[in-house]
Design an enzyme around this catalytic site. Sequence first.
Site, PDB file in Angstrom:
ATOM      1  N   ARG A  68       0.840  -1.188   0.000  1.00  0.00           N
ATOM      2  CA  ARG A  68       0.000   0.000   0.000  1.00  0.00           C
ATOM      3  C   ARG A  68       0.881   1.246   0.000  1.00  0.00           C
ATOM      4  O   ARG A  68       1.746   1.411   0.865  1.00  0.00           O
ATOM      5  CB  ARG A  68      -0.929   0.026   1.227  1.00  0.00           C
ATOM      6  CG  ARG A  68      -1.963  -1.098   1.219  1.00  0.00           C
ATOM      7  CD  ARG A  68      -2.983  -0.873   0.121  1.00  0.00           C
ATOM      8  NE  ARG A  68      -3.983  -1.938   0.040  1.00  0.00           N
ATOM      9  CZ  ARG A  68      -3.923  -2.965  -0.804  1.00  0.00           C
ATOM     10  NH1 ARG A  68      -2.890  -3.070  -1.646  1.00  0.00           N
ATOM     11  NH2 ARG A  68      -4.887  -3.872  -0.827  1.00  0.00           N
ATOM     12  N   GLU A  69       0.672   2.109  -1.005  1.00  0.00           N
ATOM     13  CA  GLU A  69       1.432   3.356  -1.101  1.00  0.00           C
ATOM     14  C   GLU A  69       0.781   4.406  -0.204  1.00  0.00           C
ATOM     15  O   GLU A  69      -0.442   4.602  -0.244  1.00  0.00           O
ATOM     16  CB  GLU A  69       1.465   3.839  -2.548  1.00  0.00           C
ATOM     17  CG  GLU A  69       2.185   2.865  -3.476  1.00  0.00           C
ATOM     18  CD  GLU A  69       2.034   3.235  -4.940  1.00  0.00           C
ATOM     19  OE1 GLU A  69       1.140   4.063  -5.244  1.00  0.00           O
ATOM     20  OE2 GLU A  69       2.781   2.694  -5.767  1.00  0.00           O
ATOM     21  N   ARG A  81      -2.981  27.432  -7.348  1.00  0.00           N
ATOM     22  CA  ARG A  81      -2.609  26.069  -6.975  1.00  0.00           C
ATOM     23  C   ARG A  81      -2.016  25.388  -8.197  1.00  0.00           C
ATOM     24  O   ARG A  81      -2.721  25.034  -9.141  1.00  0.00           O
ATOM     25  CB  ARG A  81      -3.833  25.299  -6.461  1.00  0.00           C
ATOM     26  CG  ARG A  81      -4.354  25.797  -5.124  1.00  0.00           C
ATOM     27  CD  ARG A  81      -3.298  25.717  -4.041  1.00  0.00           C
ATOM     28  NE  ARG A  81      -3.845  25.941  -2.705  1.00  0.00           N
ATOM     29  CZ  ARG A  81      -3.106  25.972  -1.610  1.00  0.00           C
ATOM     30  NH1 ARG A  81      -1.781  25.823  -1.695  1.00  0.00           N
ATOM     31  NH2 ARG A  81      -3.665  26.170  -0.420  1.00  0.00           N
ATOM     32  N   ALA A 116      -5.406  28.938   5.299  1.00  0.00           N
ATOM     33  CA  ALA A 116      -4.960  27.632   5.788  1.00  0.00           C
ATOM     34  C   ALA A 116      -3.444  27.533   5.719  1.00  0.00           C
ATOM     35  O   ALA A 116      -2.786  28.329   5.045  1.00  0.00           O
ATOM     36  CB  ALA A 116      -5.591  26.509   4.958  1.00  0.00           C
ATOM     37  N   LEU A 165       0.176  24.654   6.811  1.00  0.00           N
ATOM     38  CA  LEU A 165       0.699  23.386   7.315  1.00  0.00           C
ATOM     39  C   LEU A 165       0.987  23.452   8.803  1.00  0.00           C
ATOM     40  O   LEU A 165       1.295  24.508   9.356  1.00  0.00           O
ATOM     41  CB  LEU A 165       1.986  23.021   6.576  1.00  0.00           C
ATOM     42  CG  LEU A 165       1.881  22.797   5.070  1.00  0.00           C
ATOM     43  CD1 LEU A 165       3.263  22.506   4.502  1.00  0.00           C
ATOM     44  CD2 LEU A 165       0.917  21.677   4.751  1.00  0.00           C
ATOM     45  N   GLU A 180      -1.510  31.418  10.697  1.00  0.00           N
ATOM     46  CA  GLU A 180      -1.857  31.419   9.282  1.00  0.00           C
ATOM     47  C   GLU A 180      -2.898  32.481   8.949  1.00  0.00           C
ATOM     48  O   GLU A 180      -2.851  33.096   7.883  1.00  0.00           O
ATOM     49  CB  GLU A 180      -2.364  30.035   8.863  1.00  0.00           C
ATOM     50  CG  GLU A 180      -1.300  28.949   8.877  1.00  0.00           C
ATOM     51  CD  GLU A 180      -0.211  29.185   7.844  1.00  0.00           C
ATOM     52  OE1 GLU A 180      -0.453  29.922   6.857  1.00  0.00           O
ATOM     53  OE2 GLU A 180       0.887  28.629   8.013  1.00  0.00           O
ATOM     54  N   GLU A 208      -1.925  35.171   6.105  1.00  0.00           N
ATOM     55  CA  GLU A 208      -2.608  35.138   4.816  1.00  0.00           C
ATOM     56  C   GLU A 208      -3.623  36.253   4.638  1.00  0.00           C
ATOM     57  O   GLU A 208      -3.924  36.631   3.501  1.00  0.00           O
ATOM     58  CB  GLU A 208      -3.288  33.779   4.621  1.00  0.00           C
ATOM     59  CG  GLU A 208      -2.293  32.629   4.531  1.00  0.00           C
ATOM     60  CD  GLU A 208      -2.881  31.380   3.899  1.00  0.00           C
ATOM     61  OE1 GLU A 208      -4.117  31.331   3.694  1.00  0.00           O
ATOM     62  OE2 GLU A 208      -2.101  30.453   3.604  1.00  0.00           O
ATOM     63  N   PRO A 264      -8.119   9.479   2.523  1.00  0.00           N
ATOM     64  CA  PRO A 264      -7.511   8.400   3.305  1.00  0.00           C
ATOM     65  C   PRO A 264      -7.198   7.141   2.514  1.00  0.00           C
ATOM     66  O   PRO A 264      -6.597   6.214   3.049  1.00  0.00           O
ATOM     67  CB  PRO A 264      -8.562   8.124   4.386  1.00  0.00           C
ATOM     68  CG  PRO A 264      -9.851   8.590   3.800  1.00  0.00           C
ATOM     69  CD  PRO A 264      -9.502   9.772   2.954  1.00  0.00           C
ATOM     70  N   GLY A 265      -7.569   7.098   1.236  1.00  0.00           N
ATOM     71  CA  GLY A 265      -7.193   5.955   0.424  1.00  0.00           C
ATOM     72  C   GLY A 265      -5.705   5.893   0.113  1.00  0.00           C
ATOM     73  O   GLY A 265      -5.180   4.820  -0.195  1.00  0.00           O
ATOM     74  N   GLU A 271      -2.804  12.667   5.233  1.00  0.00           N
ATOM     75  CA  GLU A 271      -3.068  14.102   5.394  1.00  0.00           C
ATOM     76  C   GLU A 271      -4.445  14.330   6.008  1.00  0.00           C
ATOM     77  O   GLU A 271      -5.448  13.778   5.555  1.00  0.00           O
ATOM     78  CB  GLU A 271      -2.992  14.838   4.055  1.00  0.00           C
ATOM     79  CG  GLU A 271      -3.237  16.337   4.207  1.00  0.00           C
ATOM     80  CD  GLU A 271      -3.209  17.087   2.886  1.00  0.00           C
ATOM     81  OE1 GLU A 271      -3.326  18.324   2.934  1.00  0.00           O
ATOM     82  OE2 GLU A 271      -3.077  16.443   1.834  1.00  0.00           O
ATOM     83  N   GLU A 273       1.760  33.105  -2.196  1.00  0.00           N
ATOM     84  CA  GLU A 273       1.026  33.954  -1.257  1.00  0.00           C
ATOM     85  C   GLU A 273       1.151  35.436  -1.597  1.00  0.00           C
ATOM     86  O   GLU A 273       0.286  36.230  -1.215  1.00  0.00           O
ATOM     87  CB  GLU A 273       1.502  33.684   0.167  1.00  0.00           C
ATOM     88  CG  GLU A 273       1.088  32.306   0.679  1.00  0.00           C
ATOM     89  CD  GLU A 273       1.385  32.127   2.149  1.00  0.00           C
ATOM     90  OE1 GLU A 273       1.976  33.049   2.753  1.00  0.00           O
ATOM     91  OE2 GLU A 273       1.030  31.073   2.694  1.00  0.00           O
TER      92      GLU A 273
END
Length: 209
Positions: free
Chosen positions: A38-39, A65, A77, A79, A95, A99, A117-118, A122, A144
Amino acid sequence: MSEPHEFRTVGTDVRYDGAILALRVDEVVMPGGRTAHREVVEHHGAVAVAAVNERDEIALVLQYRHPIGRRLLELPAGLLDGGPDEAPVEAARRELVEETGLAAEHWSTLVDVAVSPGFTDEALRVYLATGISAADQPDREDEEADMTVHWVPIGDAVQKVFSGEIVNATAVSGILALVAHRAGSVPLRDVDAPWTDKPTAFAARHAGS
Protein backbone atom coordinates in the site's frame (compact mmCIF):
# COMPACT_ATOMS: atom_id res chain seq x y z
CA MET A 1 -18.85 -13.15 15.88
CA SER A 2 -15.19 -13.27 14.87
CA GLU A 3 -12.71 -10.62 15.91
CA PRO A 4 -12.02 -7.90 13.32
CA HIS A 5 -8.91 -8.44 11.25
CA GLU A 6 -5.76 -6.60 12.34
CA PHE A 7 -4.11 -4.91 9.37
CA ARG A 8 -0.52 -5.20 10.58
CA THR A 9 2.34 -3.51 8.76
CA VAL A 10 5.20 -6.01 8.44
CA GLY A 11 7.52 -3.94 6.25
CA THR A 12 7.96 -0.42 4.96
CA ASP A 13 10.12 1.32 2.39
CA VAL A 14 10.41 5.12 2.13
CA ARG A 15 10.70 5.93 -1.59
CA TYR A 16 10.73 9.74 -1.34
CA ASP A 17 11.22 12.15 1.55
CA GLY A 18 10.73 15.81 0.67
CA ALA A 19 10.10 19.16 2.32
CA ILE A 20 6.36 18.79 2.93
CA LEU A 21 5.58 15.15 2.19
CA ALA A 22 7.03 11.67 1.91
CA LEU A 23 6.03 8.55 -0.03
CA ARG A 24 6.39 5.17 1.61
CA VAL A 25 5.31 1.69 0.54
CA ASP A 26 4.00 -0.52 3.35
CA GLU A 27 3.59 -4.29 3.29
CA VAL A 28 0.29 -4.96 5.07
CA VAL A 29 -1.25 -8.25 6.22
CA MET A 30 -4.63 -8.80 4.54
CA PRO A 31 -7.51 -11.04 5.68
CA GLY A 32 -6.58 -14.63 4.86
CA GLY A 33 -2.91 -14.09 5.65
CA ARG A 34 -1.48 -12.79 2.39
CA THR A 35 0.29 -9.43 2.28
CA ALA A 36 -0.22 -6.51 -0.10
CA HIS A 37 1.66 -3.31 -0.78
CA ARG A 38 0.00 0.00 0.00
CA GLU A 39 1.43 3.36 -1.10
CA VAL A 40 1.09 6.06 1.55
CA VAL A 41 1.76 9.78 1.14
CA GLU A 42 2.77 11.21 4.51
CA HIS A 43 2.04 14.85 5.18
CA HIS A 44 2.50 17.45 7.89
CA GLY A 45 -1.23 17.91 8.31
CA ALA A 46 -2.84 21.31 8.19
CA VAL A 47 -5.23 23.78 9.76
CA ALA A 48 -7.74 26.16 8.23
CA VAL A 49 -9.89 29.01 9.49
CA ALA A 50 -13.51 29.92 8.82
CA ALA A 51 -13.23 33.56 9.89
CA VAL A 52 -16.64 35.26 10.10
CA ASN A 53 -17.03 39.01 10.61
CA GLU A 54 -19.85 41.06 12.15
CA ARG A 55 -21.56 41.35 8.73
CA ASP A 56 -21.87 37.55 8.54
CA GLU A 57 -19.26 37.31 5.81
CA ILE A 58 -16.58 34.65 5.62
CA ALA A 59 -12.98 35.43 4.66
CA LEU A 60 -11.83 33.54 1.58
CA VAL A 61 -8.49 33.75 -0.19
CA LEU A 62 -7.96 33.39 -3.92
CA GLN A 63 -4.75 31.42 -4.32
CA TYR A 64 -2.92 29.85 -7.29
CA ARG A 65 -2.61 26.07 -6.98
CA HIS A 66 -0.01 24.73 -9.36
CA PRO A 67 -1.06 21.03 -9.46
CA ILE A 68 -4.39 22.02 -11.06
CA GLY A 69 -3.08 25.13 -12.78
CA ARG A 70 -5.51 27.79 -11.59
CA ARG A 71 -6.54 29.98 -8.68
CA LEU A 72 -9.02 28.61 -6.13
CA LEU A 73 -11.22 30.27 -3.53
CA GLU A 74 -10.17 28.74 -0.22
CA LEU A 75 -10.25 29.24 3.51
CA PRO A 76 -7.05 30.70 4.99
CA ALA A 77 -4.96 27.63 5.79
CA GLY A 78 -1.47 26.33 6.36
CA LEU A 79 0.70 23.39 7.32
CA LEU A 80 1.38 22.15 10.82
CA ASP A 81 5.07 22.85 10.33
CA GLY A 82 5.75 25.12 13.31
CA GLY A 83 7.43 22.41 15.37
CA PRO A 84 6.22 20.05 18.13
CA ASP A 85 5.54 22.86 20.61
CA GLU A 86 3.08 24.71 18.36
CA ALA A 87 -0.53 23.71 19.09
CA PRO A 88 -2.80 23.41 16.03
CA VAL A 89 -4.89 26.41 17.09
CA GLU A 90 -1.74 28.51 17.37
CA ALA A 91 -0.81 27.46 13.84
CA ALA A 92 -4.29 28.55 12.75
CA ARG A 93 -3.86 31.94 14.45
CA ARG A 94 -0.51 32.35 12.69
CA GLU A 95 -1.86 31.42 9.28
CA LEU A 96 -4.84 33.74 9.61
CA VAL A 97 -2.53 36.69 10.27
CA GLU A 98 -0.05 35.70 7.56
CA GLU A 99 -2.61 35.14 4.82
CA THR A 100 -5.23 37.77 5.60
CA GLY A 101 -3.85 40.31 8.09
CA LEU A 102 -6.64 39.36 10.51
CA ALA A 103 -6.86 38.20 14.12
CA ALA A 104 -9.81 36.71 16.00
CA GLU A 105 -10.94 36.81 19.62
CA HIS A 106 -13.12 33.68 19.74
CA TRP A 107 -12.08 30.24 18.47
CA SER A 108 -13.78 26.82 18.27
CA THR A 109 -13.08 23.55 16.48
CA LEU A 110 -15.48 23.39 13.54
CA VAL A 111 -14.69 20.12 11.72
CA ASP A 112 -11.90 17.57 11.19
CA VAL A 113 -11.29 16.15 7.72
CA ALA A 114 -9.23 13.19 6.49
CA VAL A 115 -8.42 14.59 3.07
CA SER A 116 -8.03 11.40 1.01
CA PRO A 117 -7.51 8.40 3.31
CA GLY A 118 -7.19 5.95 0.42
CA PHE A 119 -3.58 7.04 -0.13
CA THR A 120 -2.53 9.75 2.32
CA ASP A 121 -2.53 10.39 6.07
CA GLU A 122 -3.07 14.10 5.39
CA ALA A 123 -5.73 15.51 7.70
CA LEU A 124 -6.77 19.01 8.62
CA ARG A 125 -8.69 20.75 11.34
CA VAL A 126 -10.94 23.69 10.49
CA TYR A 127 -11.54 26.29 13.18
CA LEU A 128 -14.36 28.80 13.46
CA ALA A 129 -13.01 32.24 14.32
CA THR A 130 -15.12 35.27 15.26
CA GLY A 131 -14.48 38.65 16.85
CA ILE A 132 -12.37 39.70 13.87
CA SER A 133 -9.87 42.55 13.98
CA ALA A 134 -6.96 43.78 11.88
CA ALA A 135 -3.44 42.54 12.61
CA ASP A 136 0.03 43.35 11.35
CA GLN A 137 0.65 41.11 8.35
CA PRO A 138 4.18 39.97 7.48
CA ASP A 139 5.50 40.18 3.94
CA ARG A 140 4.27 37.34 1.73
CA GLU A 141 6.31 35.28 -0.73
CA ASP A 142 5.78 33.02 -3.76
CA GLU A 143 2.11 32.08 -4.37
CA GLU A 144 1.03 33.95 -1.26
CA ALA A 145 2.35 37.22 -2.72
CA ASP A 146 -0.33 36.83 -5.42
CA MET A 147 -3.10 35.94 -2.96
CA THR A 148 -6.12 38.21 -2.52
CA VAL A 149 -8.65 38.25 0.34
CA HIS A 150 -12.39 38.31 -0.33
CA TRP A 151 -15.22 38.76 2.19
CA VAL A 152 -18.13 36.66 0.95
CA PRO A 153 -21.60 36.50 2.54
CA ILE A 154 -22.04 33.01 3.97
CA GLY A 155 -25.14 32.35 1.84
CA ASP A 156 -23.19 33.30 -1.29
CA ALA A 157 -20.33 31.02 -0.24
CA VAL A 158 -22.77 28.10 0.00
CA GLN A 159 -24.05 28.90 -3.48
CA LYS A 160 -20.48 28.91 -4.78
CA VAL A 161 -19.97 25.44 -3.30
CA PHE A 162 -23.00 24.00 -5.08
CA SER A 163 -22.30 25.84 -8.34
CA GLY A 164 -18.81 24.34 -8.47
CA GLU A 165 -17.02 27.66 -8.04
CA ILE A 166 -15.61 26.59 -4.66
CA VAL A 167 -14.08 23.10 -5.01
CA ASN A 168 -11.24 23.09 -2.46
CA ALA A 169 -12.09 20.27 -0.04
CA THR A 170 -11.14 22.32 3.01
CA ALA A 171 -13.36 25.22 1.99
CA VAL A 172 -16.29 22.97 1.07
CA SER A 173 -16.06 21.14 4.40
CA GLY A 174 -15.67 24.30 6.46
CA ILE A 175 -18.43 26.28 4.79
CA LEU A 176 -20.99 23.47 4.94
CA ALA A 177 -20.03 22.54 8.50
CA LEU A 178 -20.55 26.16 9.54
CA VAL A 179 -24.01 26.24 7.98
CA ALA A 180 -24.92 22.87 9.55
CA HIS A 181 -23.75 24.11 12.95
CA ARG A 182 -25.94 27.17 12.68
CA ALA A 183 -28.98 25.33 11.35
CA GLY A 184 -28.95 22.56 13.90
CA SER A 185 -27.53 24.37 16.90
CA VAL A 186 -24.87 21.66 17.09
CA PRO A 187 -22.36 22.55 19.81
CA LEU A 188 -18.78 23.00 18.68
CA ARG A 189 -15.73 21.46 20.33
CA ASP A 190 -13.04 23.33 22.21
CA VAL A 191 -9.89 24.31 20.33
CA ASP A 192 -7.89 21.62 22.14
CA ALA A 193 -10.42 18.80 21.57
CA PRO A 194 -8.82 15.41 20.79
CA TRP A 195 -7.81 15.03 17.15
CA THR A 196 -7.68 11.30 16.47
CA ASP A 197 -6.26 11.43 12.95
CA LYS A 198 -3.74 14.24 13.30
CA PRO A 199 -0.75 13.17 11.16
CA THR A 200 2.45 12.37 13.07
CA ALA A 201 4.61 10.06 10.92
CA PHE A 202 6.23 12.69 8.67
CA ALA A 203 7.06 15.09 11.51
CA ALA A 204 8.35 12.27 13.73
CA ARG A 205 10.78 11.02 11.07
CA HIS A 206 12.14 14.50 10.45
CA ALA A 207 12.48 15.18 14.17
CA GLY A 208 14.64 12.07 14.48
CA SER A 209 16.81 12.77 11.44
